[in-house]
Design an enzyme around this catalytic site. Structure first.
Site, short mmCIF file in Angstrom:
data_model
loop_
_atom_site.label_atom_id
_atom_site.label_comp_id
_atom_site.label_asym_id
_atom_site.label_seq_id
_atom_site.Cartn_x
_atom_site.Cartn_y
_atom_site.Cartn_z
CD GLU A 41 4.20 5.91 7.41
OE1 GLU A 41 4.45 4.86 8.02
OE2 GLU A 41 3.06 6.35 7.23
CD GLU A 44 13.37 3.01 7.21
OE1 GLU A 44 14.12 3.39 8.13
OE2 GLU A 44 12.87 1.86 7.17
CB SER A 103 16.34 6.93 5.43
OG SER A 103 15.22 6.81 6.28
CB CYS A 117 11.61 7.40 6.75
SG CYS A 117 12.54 8.80 7.41
CB SER A 360 19.59 8.46 10.93
OG SER A 360 18.22 8.57 10.63
CG HIS A 385 17.14 5.05 9.28
ND1 HIS A 385 17.91 6.19 9.18
CD2 HIS A 385 17.59 4.20 8.34
CE1 HIS A 385 18.79 6.03 8.20
NE2 HIS A 385 18.62 4.84 7.67
#
Length: 503
Positions: A41, A44, A103, A117, A360, A385
């Site tokens: 996923e 964020e 993140s 995230c 990141s 990210h």
């Protein structure tokens, strides 16, 4: 040096800070034990909590430095509740940038930004965040009678919580299983909160929860306990209390640009895989070796290791996940050129390449001198990210560097970032405080300093290679929000695109 003040291929992670220069601290124990194989996923959750109007206007009794005075280790229990770890920290005069396993976090004297995230449980860390702000930074609280009460929570000036619709909402945990659950959670904590959905209900959309300042919540004039604490208990935490802020309250020039990109171009996404990053590092190694006139010279390692054919061998740091490969990717993908050191000589980037893929980066961008020679004390940052897997590809870019500071229009920054990833579709949210730029009837609403004037609006309509599908404007009490959604002109994803969460 790379375009953002980081050695192109760093091998020594001990940086000696000089006055006014951001410096980096790396948590090697956490960085050595990460695996993003199951990351899925990308979009964020973003939480921003203000405790004062600016770093120069902290309430009386707050420690010098405000939240920046909090020991970095004190944030660890809060981040444990969120389910993320600190990888490294850029320390600077005005903001500390924490690169996390999921993140980022940015700590200013007067506010904190936490962005996570995956299936992190960001909102579950909010209680402890407010507790730390009261107990360790000295911010006033009004929900309980004594700081000894474990429920003591610093009173926020403003709270912002936002996110894009999830791609895989069924995998979320805690209060993040739906927007309705998140709003219920936030409403149970705060007074004066409002929730919004921006965008198409059956398409890409964006959620926002925001609290409003209210002078009606002014604390009692004669508190019976220290630091202005009301003796009465509240079932909720008040926000927006008019407090006796110290120093000078400057015009709020807060400006945040967020670009949320999905369906990344597969070729562009390759740069964010570890194997590809290592190949780029090897290319740079040989190029620099040849430039030095020694094909076997290893510019990255003092050991000068060679393979059976006498060719230089990449050191382990450039074949495994970490900050070294992160810096390689930052320069190779063009991220280093967004805020280059030619314009921002003291800027620093902290990047991390994950295994087998994912990227990141945090950047700290000190303000440059204005036309009158003065330098703002505002802390400026950017964060990027990337989740490159084709079935869930996503990239985000966020910054609070004012467009007028770098002499470029916001549309130019968007184009530069979008060209790095070439997403099939992306949304842009621009949050801009009205502050001194708020117009009154009869004034020119197309002030060139404003991002929502007619000229700027027309430029934002023409992002090269994309067509603008939606434009939605919200006029809040002290902020303007503009949401735009774009699709690439040659993109064929169309109606078969995964939307994930629908309202």
């Amino acid at each position: 040096m790379s375009g953002l003040g980081v050695p192109a291929i760093p091998t020594n992670y001990t940086f000696s800070p000089s006055e006014g220069t951001p410096y980096l601290t790396i948590n090697h124990d956490v960085a050595a034990d990460l695996d993003s194989t199951n990351a899925f996923e990308g979009p964020e959750k973003l939480l921003e909590v203000w405790f004062a109007p600016s770093a120069k206007a902290l309430p009386a009794g707050v420690k010098e430095g405000g939240l920046k005075a909090v020991n970095p280790d004190s944030w660890t229990p809060m981040l444990d509740l969120v389910h993320c770890k600190v990888l490294s920290i850029i320390n600077s005069e005005n903001v500390d940038a924490y690169l996390l396993s999921e993140s980022s976090m940015f700590v200013f004297p007067h506010k904190i930004i936490l962005k996570t995230c995956g299936t992190t449980t960001l909102l579950l860390g909010l209680d402890l965040m407010l507790r730390i702000a009261a107990a360790e930074a000295g911010f006033p609280f009004h929900n309980v009678a004594s700081l000894e009460d474990p429920k003591a929570a610093a009173t926020p000036l403003r709270v912002f919580y936002s996110r894009k619709n999830f791609l895989f909402p069924q995998r979320q945990r805690g209060p993040h299983k739906s927007w309705r659950d998140e709003v219920t959670f936030l409403n149970s904590m705060f007074e004066n909160g409002s929730a919004y959905m921006v965008g198409k209900m059956n398409g890409d959309h964006w959620y926002l929860y925001i609290t409003s300042p209210s002078s009606s919540l002014t604390p009692p004039r004669t508190p019976t306990s220290s630091r202005g604490v009301s003796p009465s208990r509240r079932s909720k935490i008040p926000t927006g209390i008019v407090a006796p802020f110290g120093g000078v309250i400057e015009d709020n020039e807060d400006e945040t640009l967020e670009i949320l990109m999905t369906d990344l171009d597969p070729e562009n996404a390759k740069k964010f895989y570890l194997d590809e990053a290592a190949a780029i590092a090897k290319e740079k190694l040989f190029a620099k070796s040849e430039a030095n006139g020694d094909a076997s010279f290893d510019v990255f390692s003092s050991s000068g290791d060679c393979d059976a054919d006498g060719q230089a061998v990449l050191p382990e740091a450039l074949t495994t996940e970490g900050h070294a490969l992160g810096s390689v990717v930052s320069e190779a993908c063009g991220l280093s050129a967004v805020y280059p050191t030619s314009t921002y000589p003291d800027a620093r980037v902290d990047a991390y390449q994950f295994s087998p893929c994912g990227f990141s980066a945090n950047g700290v961008v000190p303000a440059v001198a204005g036309a009158d020679g003065t330098v703002s004390k505002a802390g400026h940052y950017f964060t990027v990210h990337v989740t490159p897997e084709p079935q869930c590809s996503f990239a985000s870019f966020e910054t609070n560097v004012p467009a007028r500071q770098n002499g470029r229009q916001t549309a130019e920054v968007i184009e530069q970032v979008v060209n790095i990833f070439r997403p099939g579709r992306f949304s842009v949210t621009l949050f801009e405080a009205k502050g001194a730029l708020a117009t009154t009837p009869g004034e020119d609403a197309d002030d060139t300093r404003r991002n929502w004037g007619a000229a700027a609006k027309q430029r934002m309509e023409r992002i090269n290679g994309y067509r603008r599908v939606d434009r939605i404007v919200h006029d809040f009490e002290d902020y303007d929000l503009v949401f735009r959604y774009y699709e690439r002109e040659d993109w064929v994803g169309g109606g078969g695109t995964r939307m994930g969460e629908e309202f």
